[in-house]
Design an enzyme around this catalytic site. Sequence first.
Site, PDB file in Angstrom:
ATOM      1  N   LYS A 158       0.832  -1.213   0.000  1.00 30.73           N
ATOM      2  CA  LYS A 158       0.000   0.000   0.000  1.00 30.73           C
ATOM      3  C   LYS A 158       0.860   1.255   0.000  1.00 30.73           C
ATOM      4  CE  LYS A 158       0.646   0.875   4.585  1.00 30.73           C
ATOM      5  NZ  LYS A 158       0.969   2.127   5.277  1.00 30.73           N
ATOM      6  N   THR A 199      -3.659   5.496   3.696  1.00 29.56           N
ATOM      7  CA  THR A 199      -2.320   5.924   3.293  1.00 29.56           C
ATOM      8  C   THR A 199      -2.355   6.743   2.008  1.00 29.56           C
ATOM      9  OG1 THR A 199      -1.563   3.833   4.239  1.00 29.56           O
ATOM     10  CG2 THR A 199       0.043   5.105   3.034  1.00 29.56           C
TER      11      THR A 199
END
Length: 333
Positions: free
Chosen positions: A191, A248
């Site tokens: 990610k 994120t």
Amino acid sequence: MKIGIIGAGSFGTALGSILADKGYDVTLWTRSEEQARSINQNHMNSKHMPDLVLPEKLKASTDLIEVVKDKDMIVSAPPSHALSGILREIKDHIPSKVPIVSASKGIENESLRLVSEIFESELPGQYHSQLSYLSGPSFAKEMVKRVPTIVSIASKNEATAKRVQEIFSFTYFRTYWTPDVVGVEVGGALKNVIAIAAGVADGLGFGQNTRAALITRGLNEITRMGIKMGADPMTFLGPSGMGDLVLTCCGEASRNRTVGFRLGKGEKLKEILASMNEVAEGVKTTLSTKNLADKLGVEMAITQEVYRMLYEDKDPKEVVKALMSRDLKREGV
């Protein structure tokens, strides 16, 4: 309960804060004498969280061996590239039959090992059943501020997973356990690569449509790699998959998104990294992921373009053009 935490960065400090808030005696390991004094005397991490007050039961030490000796649980939260060396230093001092929780995210550059593979190769077999891995959408400062947060706890040993789940769970910190160590590890590492791409798009001035496209196609890449490595695809719809990816890619506190944003604004990678107070794991993980994808034969278009931008100095605008001009294909492929 006495708990030792390896690493006094933002995330290690935040995990320590939660555990100390529950009443456990927690000691953080830091290399910095100044940082240790700040935590012990002023209850503040002056380097990473100078504006937040930490629980009094959270202490710090510069003696790594003392931090792990005679503890009831050990939490490991250094940058992933430093992990091997630390484990070699402490492996003869870890108490037997205590939970060991990893909160590091990444893939080792040289060996292409996941964090879980580093632990299993560096620690003797007697510790393997005690290993677990924590990951999920969790910005450190919000955790210290007691903002409600959920994470995944992965372990190949159900009893270990449930024990760690119980220790960490608190009024504002909820944990879910899973046996899918690979899925949780892949989601947590990859990610950060996609977050760099999302930051670039924001830095170039693109909108919400572009960010949503990167998150969607990024999740496709992460899932494809995870399945190739033996993960359960459903894991990527949970906290350590979609949850962590969205946070994120969208949160301004994300170090990896910040790297991408500044690249999109025209800054050079070397200057960006030199100015940062903490490690943006996605930079090193991009190199590892690209090499791992090549090795396993997994197509990862976003990762490949982020690699070219970080390591071949490709213009961010050209990266976008390359992604948007790829061959048309069926959704989900």
